[in-house]
Design a protein around this motif. Structure first.
Motif, PDB file in Angstrom:
ATOM      1  N   LEU A  27       0.827  -1.209   0.000  1.00 20.76           N
ATOM      2  CA  LEU A  27       0.000   0.000   0.000  1.00 20.76           C
ATOM      3  C   LEU A  27       0.866   1.267   0.000  1.00 20.76           C
ATOM      4  CD1 LEU A  27      -2.990   0.929   0.204  1.00 20.76           C
ATOM      5  CD2 LEU A  27      -2.626   1.097   2.661  1.00 20.76           C
ATOM      6  N   CYS A  28       1.891   1.298   0.828  1.00 21.87           N
ATOM      7  CA  CYS A  28       2.737   2.497   0.893  1.00 21.87           C
ATOM      8  C   CYS A  28       3.568   2.692  -0.377  1.00 21.87           C
ATOM      9  CB  CYS A  28       3.613   2.483   2.139  1.00 21.87           C
ATOM     10  SG  CYS A  28       5.046   1.430   2.055  1.00 21.87           S
ATOM     11  N   LYS A  29       3.804   1.614  -1.139  1.00 24.57           N
ATOM     12  CA  LYS A  29       4.547   1.736  -2.392  1.00 24.57           C
ATOM     13  C   LYS A  29       3.622   1.807  -3.606  1.00 24.57           C
ATOM     14  CE  LYS A  29       8.438  -0.005  -3.163  1.00 24.57           C
ATOM     15  NZ  LYS A  29       9.780  -0.531  -3.301  1.00 24.57           N
ATOM     16  N   SER A  30       2.307   1.898  -3.357  1.00 25.81           N
ATOM     17  CA  SER A  30       1.291   2.000  -4.418  1.00 25.81           C
ATOM     18  C   SER A  30       1.361   0.827  -5.393  1.00 25.81           C
ATOM     19  CB  SER A  30       1.446   3.319  -5.185  1.00 25.81           C
ATOM     20  OG  SER A  30       1.352   4.398  -4.304  1.00 25.81           O
ATOM     21  N   ARG A  31       1.444  -0.366  -4.840  1.00 27.95           N
ATOM     22  CA  ARG A  31       1.454  -1.585  -5.645  1.00 27.95           C
ATOM     23  C   ARG A  31       0.212  -2.402  -5.310  1.00 27.95           C
ATOM     24  NH1 ARG A  31       7.533  -3.789  -4.736  1.00 27.95           N
ATOM     25  NH2 ARG A  31       6.529  -4.523  -2.864  1.00 27.95           N
ATOM     26  N   PRO A  32      -0.140  -3.380  -6.145  1.00 24.82           N
ATOM     27  CA  PRO A  32      -1.290  -4.233  -5.817  1.00 24.82           C
ATOM     28  C   PRO A  32      -1.068  -4.953  -4.487  1.00 24.82           C
ATOM     29  CG  PRO A  32      -0.505  -4.671  -8.048  1.00 24.82           C
ATOM     30  CD  PRO A  32       0.467  -3.719  -7.424  1.00 24.82           C
ATOM     31  N   GLU A  33      -2.124  -5.050  -3.675  1.00 29.09           N
ATOM     32  CA  GLU A  33      -2.014  -5.695  -2.354  1.00 29.09           C
ATOM     33  C   GLU A  33      -1.529  -7.124  -2.444  1.00 29.09           C
ATOM     34  OE1 GLU A  33      -5.306  -5.758   0.289  1.00 29.09           O
ATOM     35  OE2 GLU A  33      -5.382  -3.576   0.451  1.00 29.09           O
ATOM     36  N   SER A  34      -1.858  -7.782  -3.535  1.00 35.94           N
ATOM     37  CA  SER A  34      -1.535  -9.201  -3.660  1.00 35.94           C
ATOM     38  C   SER A  34      -0.112  -9.465  -4.167  1.00 35.94           C
ATOM     39  CB  SER A  34      -2.529  -9.871  -4.603  1.00 35.94           C
ATOM     40  OG  SER A  34      -2.452  -9.265  -5.884  1.00 35.94           O
ATOM     41  N   GLN A  35       0.632  -8.423  -4.510  1.00 36.25           N
ATOM     42  CA  GLN A  35       1.983  -8.626  -5.029  1.00 36.25           C
ATOM     43  C   GLN A  35       2.870  -9.244  -3.950  1.00 36.25           C
ATOM     44  OE1 GLN A  35       3.626  -5.370  -7.173  1.00 36.25           O
ATOM     45  NE2 GLN A  35       5.704  -6.168  -7.121  1.00 36.25           N
ATOM     46  N   PRO A  36       3.538 -10.355  -4.279  1.00 37.07           N
ATOM     47  CA  PRO A  36       4.357 -11.028  -3.263  1.00 37.07           C
ATOM     48  C   PRO A  36       5.589 -10.208  -2.889  1.00 37.07           C
ATOM     49  CG  PRO A  36       4.576 -12.126  -5.382  1.00 37.07           C
ATOM     50  CD  PRO A  36       3.541 -11.058  -5.551  1.00 37.07           C
ATOM     51  N   LEU A  37       6.025 -10.371  -1.639  1.00 31.45           N
ATOM     52  CA  LEU A  37       7.194  -9.659  -1.133  1.00 31.45           C
ATOM     53  C   LEU A  37       8.243 -10.651  -0.645  1.00 31.45           C
ATOM     54  CD1 LEU A  37       5.435  -6.918   0.994  1.00 31.45           C
ATOM     55  CD2 LEU A  37       6.709  -6.556  -1.092  1.00 31.45           C
ATOM     56  N   LEU A  38       9.426 -10.160  -0.526  1.00 34.26           N
ATOM     57  CA  LEU A  38      10.538 -10.919   0.015  1.00 34.26           C
ATOM     58  C   LEU A  38      10.364 -11.071   1.525  1.00 34.26           C
ATOM     59  CD1 LEU A  38      13.642 -11.801  -0.235  1.00 34.26           C
ATOM     60  CD2 LEU A  38      14.107  -9.413   0.166  1.00 34.26           C
ATOM     61  N   ILE A  39      10.724 -12.228   2.052  1.00 33.95           N
ATOM     62  CA  ILE A  39      10.682 -12.461   3.492  1.00 33.95           C
ATOM     63  C   ILE A  39      12.122 -12.575   3.981  1.00 33.95           C
ATOM     64  CG2 ILE A  39       9.951 -14.021   5.333  1.00 33.95           C
ATOM     65  CD1 ILE A  39       7.714 -14.975   3.419  1.00 33.95           C
ATOM     66  N   GLU A  40      12.464 -11.809   5.012  1.00 27.03           N
ATOM     67  CA  GLU A  40      13.795 -11.883   5.601  1.00 27.03           C
ATOM     68  C   GLU A  40      13.710 -12.630   6.918  1.00 27.03           C
ATOM     69  OE1 GLU A  40      15.565  -8.057   6.060  1.00 27.03           O
ATOM     70  OE2 GLU A  40      15.842  -7.794   3.910  1.00 27.03           O
ATOM     71  N   SER A  41      14.642 -13.552   7.120  1.00 25.03           N
ATOM     72  CA  SER A  41      14.697 -14.335   8.349  1.00 25.03           C
ATOM     73  C   SER A  41      16.088 -14.181   8.951  1.00 25.03           C
ATOM     74  CB  SER A  41      14.406 -15.804   8.044  1.00 25.03           C
ATOM     75  OG  SER A  41      14.532 -16.588   9.207  1.00 25.03           O
ATOM     76  N   SER A  42      16.169 -14.224  10.280  1.00 23.00           N
ATOM     77  CA  SER A  42      17.458 -14.040  10.931  1.00 23.00           C
ATOM     78  C   SER A  42      18.237 -15.351  11.075  1.00 23.00           C
ATOM     79  CB  SER A  42      17.270 -13.419  12.316  1.00 23.00           C
ATOM     80  OG  SER A  42      16.437 -14.234  13.102  1.00 23.00           O
ATOM     81  N   HIS A  43      17.556 -16.490  10.985  1.00 23.38           N
ATOM     82  CA  HIS A  43      18.206 -17.794  11.160  1.00 23.38           C
ATOM     83  C   HIS A  43      17.667 -18.809  10.175  1.00 23.38           C
ATOM     84  CE1 HIS A  43      20.399 -16.881  14.775  1.00 23.38           C
ATOM     85  NE2 HIS A  43      19.303 -16.474  15.394  1.00 23.38           N
ATOM     86  N   LEU A  44      18.455 -19.834   9.936  1.00 27.15           N
ATOM     87  CA  LEU A  44      18.002 -20.934   9.098  1.00 27.15           C
ATOM     88  C   LEU A  44      16.815 -21.661   9.728  1.00 27.15           C
ATOM     89  CD1 LEU A  44      21.398 -22.407   7.904  1.00 27.15           C
ATOM     90  CD2 LEU A  44      19.637 -21.418   6.462  1.00 27.15           C
ATOM     91  N   SER A  45      16.728 -21.656  11.049  1.00 33.91           N
ATOM     92  CA  SER A  45      15.601 -22.315  11.713  1.00 33.91           C
ATOM     93  C   SER A  45      14.284 -21.624  11.353  1.00 33.91           C
ATOM     94  CB  SER A  45      15.797 -22.331  13.226  1.00 33.91           C
ATOM     95  OG  SER A  45      15.935 -21.017  13.717  1.00 33.91           O
ATOM     96  N   GLY A  46      14.315 -20.325  11.099  1.00 27.48           N
ATOM     97  CA  GLY A  46      13.126 -19.601  10.663  1.00 27.48           C
ATOM     98  C   GLY A  46      12.696 -20.031   9.270  1.00 27.48           C
ATOM     99  N   LEU A  47      13.655 -20.447   8.471  1.00 24.95           N
ATOM    100  CA  LEU A  47      13.373 -20.918   7.120  1.00 24.95           C
ATOM    101  C   LEU A  47      12.517 -22.179   7.152  1.00 24.95           C
ATOM    102  CD1 LEU A  47      14.160 -20.302   4.159  1.00 24.95           C
ATOM    103  CD2 LEU A  47      16.109 -21.803   4.481  1.00 24.95           C
ATOM    104  N   LYS A  48      12.774 -23.049   8.109  1.00 22.54           N
ATOM    105  CA  LYS A  48      12.023 -24.304   8.231  1.00 22.54           C
ATOM    106  C   LYS A  48      10.543 -24.067   8.466  1.00 22.54           C
ATOM    107  CE  LYS A  48      15.391 -27.572  10.038  1.00 22.54           C
ATOM    108  NZ  LYS A  48      15.728 -28.400  11.198  1.00 22.54           N
ATOM    109  N   LYS A  49      10.208 -22.968   9.135  1.00 20.39           N
ATOM    110  CA  LYS A  49       8.807 -22.666   9.430  1.00 20.39           C
ATOM    111  C   LYS A  49       8.066 -22.143   8.203  1.00 20.39           C
ATOM    112  CE  LYS A  49       9.997 -21.574  14.157  1.00 20.39           C
ATOM    113  NZ  LYS A  49      10.313 -20.519  15.087  1.00 20.39           N
ATOM    114  N   LEU A  50       8.803 -21.632   7.222  1.00 20.11           N
ATOM    115  CA  LEU A  50       8.182 -20.999   6.060  1.00 20.11           C
ATOM    116  C   LEU A  50       8.104 -21.895   4.829  1.00 20.11           C
ATOM    117  CD1 LEU A  50      10.038 -17.594   6.382  1.00 20.11           C
ATOM    118  CD2 LEU A  50       7.632 -18.013   6.879  1.00 20.11           C
ATOM    119  N   VAL A  51       9.145 -22.666   4.589  1.00 20.52           N
ATOM    120  CA  VAL A  51       9.240 -23.444   3.349  1.00 20.52           C
ATOM    121  C   VAL A  51       9.887 -24.798   3.603  1.00 20.52           C
ATOM    122  CG1 VAL A  51       9.420 -21.424   1.837  1.00 20.52           C
ATOM    123  CG2 VAL A  51      11.477 -22.416   2.777  1.00 20.52           C
TER     124      VAL A  51
END
Length: 146
Positions: A27-51
């Motif tokens: 919304l703040c960048k005036s893009r479609p709400e459904s446009q996918p964004l990058l996810i940043e994680s601080s640890h590899l263990s966080g990666l396991k929860k996402l993918v």
């Protein structure tokens, strides 16, 4: 902190806007709400929860620096190796991220300050630099996207 807070922070690649809510970033960048964004994680263990990481690529992903991987489920995730930015991400586990510039334009500190709720400044300050390398992976191969 509110769930909808937008943070301005210097990541390991470039100045970025981060939030728990992807819709508010679009919304703040005036893009479609459904446009996918990058996810940043601080640890590899966080990666396991996402993918689920394909076995063939686990070692490559673990050793990669400044690289974003698009996984078979369509999520783009980057594990941050930079000490300063990783320390900021520790409190959140993971945040959605986008560059701190209007869509299609270069970095503007004034625009970024107006859009964000919280400014996270460290000794590096804010600067625009090259974005992370991006790779799409599937069970068998890796394909460079940018």
């Amino acid at each position: 902190m509110r769930q909808d807070s937008i943070f301005l922070a210097q990541s390991d690649t470039t100045a970025g806007l981060l939030s728990k809510n992807p819709k508010i970033l679009n919304l703040c960048k005036s893009r479609p709400e459904s446009q996918p964004l990058l996810i940043e994680s601080s640890h590899l263990s966080g990666l396991k929860k996402l993918v689920r990481v394909p076995n063939k690529h686990k070692n490559t992903i673990r050793k990669a620096k400044n690289s974003t991987f698009i996984y078979p489920n369509g999520k783009a995730v980057r594990v941050v190796k930079d000490e300063l930015h990783s320390r900021f991400l520790l409190d959140f586990q993971m945040l959605y991220s986008t560059s701190a510039n209007p869509t299609g334009k270069s970095f503007s500190k004034q625009w970024a300050y107006e859009v964000c709720d919280v400014i996270v400044c460290d000794r590096r300050g804010f600067k625009e630099s090259s974005p992370s390398k991006m790779y799409k992976i599937n069970r068998c191969k890796i394909q460079r996207r940018r």
